[in-house]
Design an enzyme around this catalytic site. Structure first.
Site, PDB file in Angstrom:
ATOM      1  N   HIS A 126      36.216  25.125  46.131  1.00  0.00           N
ATOM      2  CA  HIS A 126      35.081  25.835  46.716  1.00  0.00           C
ATOM      3  C   HIS A 126      34.491  25.051  47.883  1.00  0.00           C
ATOM      4  O   HIS A 126      33.925  25.641  48.811  1.00  0.00           O
ATOM      5  CB  HIS A 126      34.015  26.080  45.654  1.00  0.00           C
ATOM      6  CG  HIS A 126      34.344  27.203  44.721  1.00  0.00           C
ATOM      7  ND1 HIS A 126      33.442  28.184  44.380  1.00  0.00           N
ATOM      8  CD2 HIS A 126      35.488  27.509  44.062  1.00  0.00           C
ATOM      9  CE1 HIS A 126      34.013  29.049  43.540  1.00  0.00           C
ATOM     10  NE2 HIS A 126      35.249  28.645  43.328  1.00  0.00           N
ATOM     11  N   THR A 175      45.556  26.150  35.189  1.00  0.00           N
ATOM     12  CA  THR A 175      46.048  25.578  33.934  1.00  0.00           C
ATOM     13  C   THR A 175      44.919  24.948  33.130  1.00  0.00           C
ATOM     14  O   THR A 175      45.010  24.819  31.911  1.00  0.00           O
ATOM     15  CB  THR A 175      47.155  24.533  34.192  1.00  0.00           C
ATOM     16  OG1 THR A 175      47.643  24.034  32.949  1.00  0.00           O
ATOM     17  CG2 THR A 175      46.633  23.353  35.007  1.00  0.00           C
TER      18      THR A 175
END
Length: 329
Positions: free
Chosen positions: A71, A193
């Site tokens: 981000h 993951t």
């Protein structure tokens, strides 16, 4: 791991592989940039020690930091803009309201300010902390270049992040803006993951309103998996919106491994963007390759994180070295 001098052979290969990406500000980054600049302290060792202590009591910190790095770097580059508090800053944009890990970055910065005030940038701390958390969670211990500086700008209006419903083509198109190839896009999404979301992210789009049809379930989702979500995790009631949904099998949700891709092969991807990587023939082969070769995923994941960490960085006399990561000097 704390310096280039202790770089492992796999980490050295990753480091060499990303040198061709160096351009502009990233060309001025260096391995061991802070060596000898923080009095008697090894900056990377200090960061690693604090991250290790946090990981020991809160393993999900690896997911928080990976998300924070993405981000951060996807909006105007890896410049510390996401860390700034205040109205109208990047931190206040809707996609960033659930970002975590700020307190760890602040703690590391505070410790380094005690040892060498005004030397280590907040943007470098973000990258180093993420690198260390990935290694602690089972990923490759890779080397990163440092010397980033912090931008004196942070605007919520600049935040444009990919949607969880993206098609494979949309995802590839978005990541191309960051200099990523289609292959690297699929590798970078492997960060899921260790990721998690909430039922609100999949109830309408995949479980109960696929294609805008009331009650319709996404046919690309394994029926047995969809049934489990509907019955136990995300029942069709408002009170389930905040329930946590792991983006990987729960036993693997705190490990940086290639199990995420194996789930896509089994049609067990949680977010639409994840499963779409396997539904689309142009990216399916990449998923298959990464699912079938754990070592390849680890090496490529490290390489892509390094590449992401050098997107549109400030160096030299650009920007500033903040005293506190949450506010401009």
């Amino acid at each position: 791991m704390a310096s280039a001098a202790r770089m492992s052979a796999p980490a050295l290969m990753v480091a060499l592989a990303v040198l061709t990406f160096a351009a502009g500000g990233s060309a001025q980054l260096q391995y061991g940039f802070y060596k000898g600049k923080c009095n008697a302290s090894d900056v990377e060792a200090v960061v690693q020690g604090i991250v290790k202590a946090r990981f020991a009591r809160e393993a999900p910190i690896v997911a928080y930091l990976l998300r924070l790095q993405f981000h951060e770097c996807a909006v105007n580059g890896c410049d510390g803009g996401l860390l700034i508090d205040g109205p109208g800053t990047e931190k206040t944009a809707p996609p960033n309201l659930s970002v975590k890990g700020y307190d760890l970055i602040a703690a590391i910065k505070a410790e380094l300010e005690k040892r060498c005030p005004g030397v280590v940038s907040c943007s470098d701390i973000e990258i180093l902390a993420t690198r260390d958390a990935v290694a602690l969670a089972g990923g490759l211990a890779y080397a990163v270049r440092t010397g980033r500086r912090d931008r004196r700008q942070s605007r919520a209006s600049d935040v444009n992040l990919p949607a969880p419903e993206y098609t494979a083509a949309q995802a590839v198109g978005y990541y191309a803006r960051l200099g990523m190839t289609p292959y690297e896009t699929v590798v970078l999404l492997g960060a899921h993951t260790v990721g998690a979301t909430h039922c609100s992210a999949i109830k309408n789009s995949r479980l109960y309103g696929y294609g805008g049809r009331p009650g319709a379930t996404d046919p690309s989702m394994d029926p047995a998996t969809a049934s489990v979500y509907k019955k136990w995790v995300c029942p069709n009631v408002t009170s389930s919106d905040g329930n946590t949904v792991f983006l990987d099998d729960q036993w693997s949700a705190l490990k940086v491994d290639n199990n995420y891709y194996k789930n896509l092969q089994l049609r067990r991807g949680v977010l639409s963007v994840d499963q779409n990587l396997y539904s689309d023939g142009s990216t399916r082969w990449i998923v298959d390759q990464l699912a079938n070769n754990a070592g390849l995923f680890q090496a490529q994941f490290a390489k892509v994180l390094v590449k992401l960490s050098e997107v549109n960085v400030l160096t030299g006399t650009q920007g500033e070295i903040r005293k506190v990561c949450s506010k401009f000097n």
